[in-house]
Design an enzyme around this catalytic site. Sequence first.
Site, PDB file in Angstrom:
ATOM      1  N   LYS A 142       0.909  -1.369  -0.209  1.00  0.00           N
ATOM      2  CA  LYS A 142       0.053   0.289   0.148  1.00  0.00           C
ATOM      3  C   LYS A 142       0.822   1.367  -0.009  1.00  0.00           C
ATOM      4  O   LYS A 142       0.413   2.230  -0.680  1.00  0.00           O
ATOM      5  CB  LYS A 142      -0.914   0.119   1.264  1.00  0.00           C
ATOM      6  CG  LYS A 142      -2.288  -0.561   1.105  1.00  0.00           C
ATOM      7  CD  LYS A 142      -3.311  -0.097   2.162  1.00  0.00           C
ATOM      8  CE  LYS A 142      -4.297  -1.253   1.873  1.00  0.00           C
ATOM      9  NZ  LYS A 142      -4.831  -1.669   3.291  1.00  0.00           N
ATOM     10  N   LYS A 212       1.644 -33.890  48.376  1.00  0.00           N
ATOM     11  CA  LYS A 212       2.260 -35.111  48.503  1.00  0.00           C
ATOM     12  C   LYS A 212       3.049 -35.510  49.545  1.00  0.00           C
ATOM     13  O   LYS A 212       3.393 -36.420  50.248  1.00  0.00           O
ATOM     14  CB  LYS A 212       3.188 -35.408  47.260  1.00  0.00           C
ATOM     15  CG  LYS A 212       2.138 -35.545  46.045  1.00  0.00           C
ATOM     16  CD  LYS A 212       3.043 -35.985  44.727  1.00  0.00           C
ATOM     17  CE  LYS A 212       2.036 -35.859  43.425  1.00  0.00           C
ATOM     18  NZ  LYS A 212       2.970 -36.245  42.382  1.00  0.00           N
ATOM     19  N   LYS A 215       1.463 -34.227  56.123  1.00  0.00           N
ATOM     20  CA  LYS A 215       0.711 -33.345  56.756  1.00  0.00           C
ATOM     21  C   LYS A 215       1.662 -32.052  57.426  1.00  0.00           C
ATOM     22  O   LYS A 215       1.739 -31.005  57.251  1.00  0.00           O
ATOM     23  CB  LYS A 215      -0.439 -33.537  57.769  1.00  0.00           C
ATOM     24  CG  LYS A 215      -1.656 -33.653  57.059  1.00  0.00           C
ATOM     25  CD  LYS A 215      -2.928 -33.267  58.146  1.00  0.00           C
ATOM     26  CE  LYS A 215      -4.030 -32.898  57.437  1.00  0.00           C
ATOM     27  NZ  LYS A 215      -5.156 -33.989  57.586  1.00  0.00           N
TER      28      LYS A 215
END
Length: 424
Positions: A142, A212, A215
């Site tokens: 263009k 995993k 706790k």
Amino acid sequence: MSAPTTPHTPSAPAPSEQARQTAQPQPGDRVLSGMRPTGALHLGHYHGALKNWVRLQADMSCYYFVADWHALTTHYESREVIEKSVYEMVIDWLAAGLDPERCTIFLQSRLPEHAELFTLLAMGTPLGWLERVPTYKDQQEKLRDRDLSTYGFLGYPLLQAADILIYRAKWVPVGEDQASHVELTREAARRFNHLYGRAPDFEQQALASVKKLSKSDARAFEAARVAYQQSGSVEALGQGQALIAASGALSAADRERLEGWLRGTGKAILTEPQVLLTEASKLPGLDGAKMSKSYGNTIALREDKASVEQKIRRMPTDPARVKRTDPGNPEKCPVWQFHQVYSDAPTRDWVVRGCTTAGIGCLECKQPVIDGILREQQPMLARAEPYISQPQRVRDIVDAGTERARITARETMRDVREAMGLNY
Ligand code: TRP
Ligand code: SF4
């Protein structure tokens, strides 16, 4: 470390990404957009973009900037145009209703951070990504009067990516023609996060790995992680690492993930933005083609009254209406498209009836359009006036906005440099 060589091919989006793609903008989300300062803004800009910017500032966190470096990618031989247009464009924005109290208005070239991020992103961006951006070839064809086989022009969508990513913007209000640039931005962010950060779901995965542990170990690990990240305690880091090493329940991937989680490096550094598609302007140019300065068919946002009148009066109409007594068809007339934007339903009915029966003349038909444009311009001219008479006020707004933008840009660059290991 070897350089990435595999070109990234977009595959089917992961589920989380699909969810994001259908996400709607939420109040407060960061929005960013820019415009090139290459001349006075016109009514096509207003109806195609600015009106939407003004709407968004009501409840989003909006950043709007003058893309002067972008203008240089195509206008590097005509810097006077850019120089003249920078503050004029900001006046146009303020005239249109952008409120510096509600949005951040700034100037790209005042923020070298954009250039720094551009440079860093460039390292890992395959040439093919840029060559395939549709605007690259389109614009070269263009704008044949300019030599656009430059490095800057090829790279400009990546500069745009840097503009967006440096503010971690979620939404980029642009037209369809810019959608491919936002897509490239997403790819650049994804690649960066892949190379230097972690996946967006890293946190969930890390928490799953923590589970995993036993706790009591999980609790001790979390305490160590928080302590390390809050105070940088080397002792806490060591405790966390010892817990990872001692656990028999973790895979190698779990260990690697927990190490990142512990150190706080596992996060998506750059945010993938989305296009906030603005509808194409319903307002065409005076000749019915797209309104564009290069076609010479525009009405400026702040065009003076006499000129608006003259331009509308000279607009071409349905070519079938040679004489006043020839009936016409509004569908074949660009003036009709202006009526769609500027006239109410009764006026439009009057146009259709009058045109198809030769009941009205074209000049008569154009008068409500002239009135509509002047009515729309009136508050804009009033808002622009104090900035024209006191140009320092515009500079102050840009200065303040630039400093606000700089805070965010610097924060991102700090994270980016750190992620890339550039803090020797
Ligand atoms: N490339 C845009 C244009 O030509 C302007 C732009 C530059 C931009 N950086 C941006 C738009 C970032 C949105 C976001 O119109
Ligand atoms: Fe166009 Fe109006 Fe003339 Fe019909 S009367 S041709 S709509 S300007």
